[in-house]
Design an enzyme around this catalytic site. Structure first.
Site, PDB file in Angstrom:
ATOM      1  N   SER A 142       0.843  -1.191   0.000  1.00 27.33           N
ATOM      2  CA  SER A 142       0.000   0.000   0.000  1.00 27.33           C
ATOM      3  C   SER A 142       0.877   1.239   0.000  1.00 27.33           C
ATOM      4  O   SER A 142       2.006   1.218   0.523  1.00 27.33           O
ATOM      5  CB  SER A 142      -0.899   0.027   1.245  1.00 27.33           C
ATOM      6  OG  SER A 142      -1.582   1.262   1.362  1.00 27.33           O
ATOM      7  N   TYR A 155      -1.812  -0.893  10.390  1.00 26.05           N
ATOM      8  CA  TYR A 155      -1.891  -1.099   8.947  1.00 26.05           C
ATOM      9  C   TYR A 155      -0.601  -0.643   8.264  1.00 26.05           C
ATOM     10  O   TYR A 155      -0.036  -1.350   7.433  1.00 26.05           O
ATOM     11  CB  TYR A 155      -3.088  -0.337   8.387  1.00 26.05           C
ATOM     12  CG  TYR A 155      -3.384  -0.625   6.938  1.00 26.05           C
ATOM     13  CD1 TYR A 155      -4.061  -1.784   6.565  1.00 26.05           C
ATOM     14  CD2 TYR A 155      -2.997   0.257   5.937  1.00 26.05           C
ATOM     15  CE1 TYR A 155      -4.346  -2.051   5.234  1.00 26.05           C
ATOM     16  CE2 TYR A 155      -3.278  -0.003   4.603  1.00 26.05           C
ATOM     17  CZ  TYR A 155      -3.956  -1.149   4.258  1.00 26.05           C
ATOM     18  OH  TYR A 155      -4.226  -1.417   2.943  1.00 26.05           O
TER      19      TYR A 155
END
Length: 249
Positions: A142, A155
């Site tokens: 990401s 995350y």
């Protein structure tokens, strides 16, 4: 790109980006194994693909559990006699203040997003190394591995870990002719694309929000045997957002 008779495992393949990856590989002739905890969605996708004459099967898998990862790869190999590609796509997020995030929530994110990538890659590589041409692994990271919004610590850590793990595995698996790369998506809309605002698109240098197909096409590219000079890389697919300087006037 033709993936006829190739075998690919896609974790988190029942929905969202994973669903698009599964569909595109199947359309290119691959035998696709969908690994997910979403059994109903996974079986529904298999049925839809088979109705088009495409080959896919669903294996219920909780990637937080190493024994289930081992079973996934073993079953895939026993079914098709080979394993060529792995797309480590499964992931979860927790948006919670670092003052409030629990140990259990932290572990859940790290086990799902990061630990699964290592053990999934290791178990898949045991079978890929049997192939004359080796194999390829693509890890879905990401842009949040490179920049953050508040309350995204678990995350961000998991995705940053994926980038480091990617180049480490690329070096470790080199002698087995197994390439390992990462893709870092930006804003990829998996819901109703038509509900996006004009400003959502306009803020991107590419002038649109991303679609799951944008990531799926990159997976095909990185797995294509003709692209065997690419390994240890991270491809950012974000419409240019991480290269855009933003000032508040």
């Amino acid at each position: 790109m033709n993936f006829s008779q190739k075998v690919v495992v896609v974790t988190g393949g029942a929905n969202g980006i994973g669903k698009s990856i599964v569909t595109m590989f199947a359309e290119k002739g691959a035998n696709v194994v969908i690994a997910d905890i979403a059994e109903e969605a996974g079986e529904k996708l298999v049925l839809a693909l088979k109705e088009k004459g495409l080959e896919a099967r669903f294996i219920s898998t909780d990637v937080r559990k190493v024994d289930e990862i081992e079973r996934l790869m073993r079953t895939t190999f026993e079914t098709y006699g080979c394993l060529h590609y792995l797309i480590n796509n499964a992931g979860v997020s927790r948006w919670k203040s670092p003052y409030e995030l629990t140990v259990e929530e932290w572990d859940d994110v790290l086990h799902t997003n990061l630990r699964s990538v290592f053990f999934g890659s290791r178990e898949a590589a045991k079978y890929m190394r049997k192939n004359e041409t080796g194999g390829a692994i693509v890890n879905i990271a990401s842009t949040r591995a490179l920049m953050s919004e508040p309350h995204s610590e678990a995350y961000a850590a998991s995705k940053g870990g994926i980038l480091s793990l990617t180049h480490a595995l690329a070096v470790s698996f080199a002698d087995d002719h197994i390439r390992v790369n990462a893709i870092s998506p930006g804003w990829i809309e998996t819901g109703d694309y038509g509900q996006l605002r004009e400003i959502d698109h306009a803020q991107h240098p590419a002038r649109r929000v991303g679609k799951p197909e944008d990531i799926a096409r990159a997976c095909l590219y990185l797995c294509d045997d003709e692209n065997d000079f690419i390994t240890g890389a991270n491809i950012v697919i974000d419409g240019g957002m991480t290269r855009k300087m933003i000032y508040i006037e």
